[in-house]
Motif scaffolding. Structure first.
Motif, mmCIF file in Angstrom:
data_model
loop_
_atom_site.group_PDB
_atom_site.id
_atom_site.type_symbol
_atom_site.label_atom_id
_atom_site.label_comp_id
_atom_site.label_asym_id
_atom_site.label_seq_id
_atom_site.Cartn_x
_atom_site.Cartn_y
_atom_site.Cartn_z
ATOM 1 N N TYR A 18 3.975 6.935 -2.069
ATOM 2 C CA TYR A 18 4.280 7.772 -0.902
ATOM 3 C C TYR A 18 5.636 7.396 -0.327
ATOM 4 O O TYR A 18 6.475 8.266 -0.051
ATOM 5 N N LYS A 52 7.342 1.190 8.347
ATOM 6 C CA LYS A 52 7.367 0.389 7.120
ATOM 7 C C LYS A 52 8.566 -0.550 7.109
ATOM 8 O O LYS A 52 8.430 -1.739 6.782
ATOM 9 N N ASN A 70 -3.736 7.686 7.998
ATOM 10 C CA ASN A 70 -2.388 7.161 7.766
ATOM 11 C C ASN A 70 -1.986 7.408 6.312
ATOM 12 O O ASN A 70 -2.666 8.142 5.579
ATOM 13 N N GLU A 71 -0.891 6.771 5.895
ATOM 14 C CA GLU A 71 -0.360 7.010 4.556
ATOM 15 C C GLU A 71 -1.247 6.442 3.456
ATOM 16 O O GLU A 71 -1.056 6.750 2.276
ATOM 17 N N SER A 72 -2.250 5.618 3.819
ATOM 18 C CA SER A 72 -3.111 4.983 2.817
ATOM 19 C C SER A 72 -4.347 5.802 2.480
ATOM 20 O O SER A 72 -5.184 5.361 1.685
ATOM 21 N N ASN A 96 0.829 -1.202 0.000
ATOM 22 C CA ASN A 96 0.000 0.000 0.000
ATOM 23 C C ASN A 96 0.866 1.257 0.000
ATOM 24 O O ASN A 96 1.944 1.276 0.564
ATOM 25 N N SER A 97 0.393 2.284 -0.682
ATOM 26 C CA SER A 97 1.035 3.607 -0.660
ATOM 27 C C SER A 97 2.481 3.561 -1.134
ATOM 28 O O SER A 97 3.352 4.253 -0.603
ATOM 29 N N THR A 156 -6.917 8.059 0.695
ATOM 30 C CA THR A 156 -7.099 8.424 -0.713
ATOM 31 C C THR A 156 -7.296 9.934 -0.827
ATOM 32 O O THR A 156 -7.514 10.631 0.174
#
Length: 503
Positions: free
Chosen positions: A76, A166, A431-433, A72-73, A435
């Motif tokens: 980013y 991560k 969070n970083e996910s 995911n992401s 949209t």
């Protein structure tokens, strides 16, 4: 000057070019050459790598890079958070890595306030954790336009926490997380982690360095005299990353080191360093052990404001971060298992951002401060009291029909502050996910006709529970003391309770 072509050792069909002018940029262990288009660099290790070292590099640029790309992401993490090496090459027995060039925002556009000596230089994190560089009287003070404000460093810390999270999720450890291996840009609130080629794969590839002074965990220093393969020797790992992460966040927000106080343990400076940062390490703001308190008469005049915890204690960071700093530097300093993990830092930082208030003083250098839960709040940096009433919003979530539970999450209101989906529902995690749609505001708070109101932009279920009437889209509801407003009627949806302070 010549252009040299090298082939990938992962995929020989790929090749790269770099310019050799006989004067490469020298890093700690690598020589760095730019590509002709300056889109990447080729960084050669000066010393030949053994089989295991090469295998580690190969995995970093293939297996682990692919894992990020498939996760995911990915954009980013690869565009913002990491300068992740994308390939490996060899020439004349030396191994090199291909690393994307740093974004232009990570280079100083101006430099010092009195001249432009560092114009074009990298914005290494150390520049922004040292108070002297932001003191106008200091000869090498940085230009204020490149320093950002206090709020900038919360987002910087969030980005670094997400990067560490991560890496740890992938089973990796950075091993040398420090302000030398993080580039920051306070203007855009950005941070990127560099020197990824030194990653540790626990249980497979041991670390090659013990870290950077100021960020080495106490247990690593305490055992560094032992042979490398001694069972009691502690080498960098994910738990030591967590010590370094806590130190970084403390230094970005408070601009001093959490362990460098006034206690001297040994007259030999090298021995004293090992003891004070290792076996004998004590938090300078330890709530009960005052052994290592900062001696203000030892501070340089440039550092007097930030360097004195009595002026700016760590509690100015608010309740969520204060708790984690206590866990990191009191409970977990010598017990790695008790250190907060990266996800906890990210969560606490995000909740603290919801507590931040703008300073009423337009000349305040920091511009923002965390609400201190008093009836008469004031900025700790310039001393300016808050002007006017201050709505405090406590969040409750819908547990089941007609049952709302408190969340230990509070939102401090200021003029023209946005309300987002992550405030409206527990199902939307900040969070970083997120949209692009998730990031759109759904309402905003504003001071209108001498009263505080919440404007509903797109919430179909908003309801004034105190008055028992709906708040339609494109209408507003006044924020009065004791007011209850339902933002969403769905499971996990939230209700807010208003308290007016500073009346």
């Amino acid at each position: 000057m010549s252009t040299i072509k090298v082939s990938s050792i992962i995929d020989p069909s790929k090749s790269y070019e770099y310019i050799d002018d006989g004067n490469p940029k020298r890093g700690g262990v690598k020589d760095v050459y730019f590509s002709p288009d300056r889109k990447y660099v080729v960084a050669f290790f000066r010393d030949p790598l053994d089989f295991n070292q090469k295998d580690r590099i190969k995995r970093i640029v293939s297996l682990y890079l692919d894992n990020i790309k498939k996760g995911n992401s990915s954009d980013y993490f690869l565009d913002e958070i990491f300068r992740w090496p994308s390939d490996a090459v060899e020439k004349n027995g030396k191994t090199g890595v291909i690393v994307p060039i740093y974004n232009s925002k990570f280079f100083f556009k101006k430099g010092y306030s009195r001249d432009e000596t560092i114009k074009g230089g990298e914005k290494v994190g150390k520049w922004f954790t040292t108070p002297s560089f932001r003191n106008n009287q200091y000869p090498l003070a940085l230009d204020k336009s490149e320093l950002g404000d206090w709020l900038s460093y919360f987002q910087i810390a969030i980005n670094i926490s997400r990067g560490v999270k991560k890496m740890h999720q992938m089973g990796l450890a950075h091993s040398d997380l420090s302000y030398n291996n993080v580039l920051v840009d306070p203007v855009t609130k950005s941070a990127t982690i560099i020197d990824i080629d030194g990653l540790v794969v626990p249980g497979l590839f041991p670390p090659e360095v013990i870290g950077t002074a100021d960020f080495i965990a106490p247990e690593v220093l305490k055992t560094k005299h032992l042979p490398l393969h001694d069972a009691d020797r502690v080498l960098p790992n994910q738990k030591t990353d967590l010590h370094a992460l806590a130190v970084l966040i403390y230094m970005y927000l408070l601009r001093r080191h959490p362990l460098r106080g006034g206690k001297i343990w040994d007259l030999d400076s090298e021995r004293d360093e090992v003891l004070s940062m290792g076996e004998k390490a004590i938090f300078v703001e330890h709530p009960s052990d005052h052994t290592n308190r900062v001696k203000t008469d030892h501070l340089k005049k440039w550092n007097l404001f930030w360097g004195d915890p009595n002026k700016i204690p760590y509690t100015v960071t608010g309740p969520y971060l204060s708790e984690l700093f206590t866990r990191a530097f009191v409970d977990g300093l010598h017990n790695p298992m008790l250190r907060p993990i990266a996800n906890e830092w990210e969560t606490a930082l995000l909740k603290t951002v919801d507590l931040i208030q703008p300073c009423s003083n337009p000349n305040c250098d920091e511009k923002w401060y965390v609400f201190d839960n008093t009836s008469k709040p004031k900025c700790p940096f310039c001393g300016t009291p808050h002007r006017g009433t201050l709505p405090v919003v406590d969040l409750y979530f819908k547990f089941k029909d007609n049952v709302w539970k408190p969340e230990n999450h509070r939102l401090m209101v200021y003029h023209n502050q946005y309300l987002f989906k992550w405030h409206v529902s527990k199902k939307v995690v900040r969070n970083e996910s997120l949209t692009a749609e998730d990031k759109k505001p759904v309402g905003y708070f504003t001071f209108y006709q001498n009263k505080w109101v919440l404007v509903n932009q797109s919430l179909p279920d908003m309801k004034d529970m105190t008055e028992n009437k709906p708040v339609p889209i494109n209408s507003m509801v006044e924020l009065t003391d004791g007011k209850k407003i339902m933002l969403s009627d769905e499971e996990g949806g939230r209700l807010i309770y208003i308290t007016l302070t500073n009346k």
